[in-house]
Write an enzyme that holds these catalytic residues in place. Structure first.
Site, PDB file in Angstrom:
ATOM      1  N   THR A  15      72.918  79.363   2.068  1.00  0.00           N
ATOM      2  CA  THR A  15      71.689  78.984   1.881  1.00  0.00           C
ATOM      3  C   THR A  15      71.913  77.399   1.336  1.00  0.00           C
ATOM      4  O   THR A  15      71.144  76.570   2.040  1.00  0.00           O
ATOM      5  CB  THR A  15      70.896  79.606   0.898  1.00  0.00           C
ATOM      6  OG1 THR A  15      70.381  81.042   1.313  1.00  0.00           O
ATOM      7  CG2 THR A  15      69.493  79.057   0.597  1.00  0.00           C
ATOM      8  N   SER A  63      76.829  84.150   4.311  1.00  0.00           N
ATOM      9  CA  SER A  63      77.777  85.172   3.876  1.00  0.00           C
ATOM     10  C   SER A  63      77.699  86.545   4.364  1.00  0.00           C
ATOM     11  O   SER A  63      78.775  87.095   3.934  1.00  0.00           O
ATOM     12  CB  SER A  63      77.786  84.730   2.184  1.00  0.00           C
ATOM     13  OG  SER A  63      76.586  85.682   1.726  1.00  0.00           O
ATOM     14  N   THR A  90      75.203  83.184  -1.310  1.00  0.00           N
ATOM     15  CA  THR A  90      74.849  84.210  -2.194  1.00  0.00           C
ATOM     16  C   THR A  90      74.816  85.616  -2.123  1.00  0.00           C
ATOM     17  O   THR A  90      75.203  86.543  -3.036  1.00  0.00           O
ATOM     18  CB  THR A  90      73.518  84.036  -3.093  1.00  0.00           C
ATOM     19  OG1 THR A  90      72.459  84.388  -2.137  1.00  0.00           O
ATOM     20  CG2 THR A  90      73.493  82.577  -3.690  1.00  0.00           C
ATOM     21  N   ASP A  91      74.733  86.233  -0.969  1.00  0.00           N
ATOM     22  CA  ASP A  91      74.642  87.617  -0.494  1.00  0.00           C
ATOM     23  C   ASP A  91      75.798  88.196  -0.590  1.00  0.00           C
ATOM     24  O   ASP A  91      75.936  89.323  -1.338  1.00  0.00           O
ATOM     25  CB  ASP A  91      74.142  87.687   0.945  1.00  0.00           C
ATOM     26  CG  ASP A  91      72.659  87.357   0.810  1.00  0.00           C
ATOM     27  OD1 ASP A  91      72.005  87.144   0.050  1.00  0.00           O
ATOM     28  OD2 ASP A  91      72.242  87.213   2.136  1.00  0.00           O
TER      29      ASP A  91
HETATM   30  N1  ASP Z   1      72.148  84.741   3.388  1.00  0.00           N
HETATM   31  C1  ASP Z   1      72.423  83.812   2.650  1.00  0.00           C
HETATM   32  C2  ASP Z   1      73.884  83.798   2.747  1.00  0.00           C
HETATM   33  O1  ASP Z   1      74.368  84.578   1.930  1.00  0.00           O
HETATM   34  C3  ASP Z   1      71.681  83.810   1.291  1.00  0.00           C
HETATM   35  C4  ASP Z   1      72.229  82.857   0.160  1.00  0.00           C
HETATM   36  O2  ASP Z   1      73.102  81.983   0.291  1.00  0.00           O
HETATM   37  O3  ASP Z   1      71.447  82.509  -0.712  1.00  0.00           O
HETATM   38  O4  ASP Z   1      74.594  83.208   3.289  1.00  0.00           O
END
Ligand code: ASP
Length: 333
Positions: A13, A55, A86-87
């Site tokens: 993100t 991710s 974050t995922d």
């Molecule tokens: N879908 C995103 C990822 O993990 C979520 C994030 O980065 O917060 O790449």
């Protein structure tokens, strides 16, 4: 002398922008750095665009590539900041904790819940905190810096899907908090002089979460296709014992075929203790079965991948599994 830090960007993100299909990583590592002119006041930053991935797409081969990227440049930098979605960041942080052990230099993963180009973003604070933590002489090893918290790489778990405090430290204190650019350190990491890099991870590890009524066939299905299976059971841990559920057959299959089962819990905090109830107690004497205790599922899965890349001998697997690495499990002797 200002510290030299390498930013390794992998997507997430933090680097994403809106498209017709939703958020997608589009900003480069250089663009991330350009948003933070104040970085040059306290460190010298180089950047490297490794991947541009959500991710959700990141797995074993990417972890090996990240570790190798760091290994090849280890001598040139004082620390590394990895931007990451974050995922699956908690999995990547755990995997890197096994692939790069005892690093005297800090390796920090960070990201954000909102893209860096939004006025309401948490990306800039997370990045600044990460670089600040990386530049501190007392920092070492693999950690996640996020929403002002520093979490050991083997102890992180994503706990919020939307709000800024995305991660918690599970069954272990935060290493530090960062407030108004000050690092308030709770725990010092042991500092070694030499990191140990590993270059392999097994792809034969699976994870299953029990639901009420599930039968042993599901375990057997995964055991047939993998060398180790992590079972997220209920509470302090156990397996259904009524004969109609057929779990003993799955365990016998594991024993006969040299498979490893690790009993874990789907409850986030306080870990397993299978000695408490009969449903867990009888498993403690079964060959092939280990217990996660206070470890996170993310650490259990990636530790098994690391162990199984080097041995298939159950005694050795057990010894390595219970050996604390990067404080992933409290010593039990
Ligand atoms: N879908 C995103 C990822 O993990 C979520 C994030 O980065 O917060 O790449």
């Amino acid at each position: 002398m200002k510290k030299r830090i390498l930013l390794i960007a992998t997507g997430g993100t933090i680097a994403s922008a809106n498209t017709e299909d939703g958020l997608k990583p589009l900003f480069s590592s250089q663009q991330l750095i350009d948003t933070l002119p104040e970085l040059s006041e306290f460190c010298q930053v180089d950047n490297f665009q490794l991947f541009s991935l959500d991710s959700t797409n990141i797995s074993r081969d990417h972890w090996l590539t990240i570790a190798r990227t760091i290994e090849e440049r280890y001598g040139q930098y004082d620390g590394f900041v990895i931007t990451h979605g974050t995922d699956t960041m908690a999995y990547s942080a755990a995997a890197l904790s096994y692939l790069i052990q005892n690093s005297p230099k800090p390796i920090v993963l960070t990201g954000s819940q909102r893209p860096i180009n939004l006025s309401t973003t948490d990306a800039k604070m997370n990045l600044l905190d990460s670089f600040r933590y990386c530049c501190d002489d007392r920092s070492s090893g693999v950690s996640i810096v996020f929403s002002g918290n520093v979490i050991l790489g083997t102890r992180a778990r994503k706990i919020n899907t939307k709000s800024f405090q995305a991660f918690a430290s599970i069954n272990y204190p935060y290493l530090a908090v960062i407030q108004d650019n000050h690092i308030i350190r709770y725990l010092d990491q042991p500092k070694s002089t030499q990191p140990q890099f590993s270059h392999q991870l097994s792809d034969r590890v699976a994870l299953i979460k029990l639901i009420p009524g599930i039968t042993g066939d599901y375990l057997k299905y995964f055991l047939e296709r993998n060398d180790a299976l992590v079972v997220e059971s209920f509470g302090v841990g156990g397996l259904p014992m009524l004969e109609k559920y057929g779990f003993q057959q799955a365990i016998d299959y594991a024993v006969e075929n040299g498979k490893t089962i690790v009993m874990s819990t789907q409850v986030q905090n306080e870990g397993s203790d299978m000695t408490v109830y009969q449903v867990g107690h009888h498993l403690k004497t079964q060959k092939s079965i280990l217990e996660a205790y206070d470890m996170t599922t993310e650490a259990v899965v990636t530790k098994l991948m690391w162990i199984l890349a080097t041995t298939s001998d159950f005694k050795r697997i057990k010894k390595l599994f219970y050996k604390p690495i990067a404080q992933d499990i409290l010593a039990r002797d």
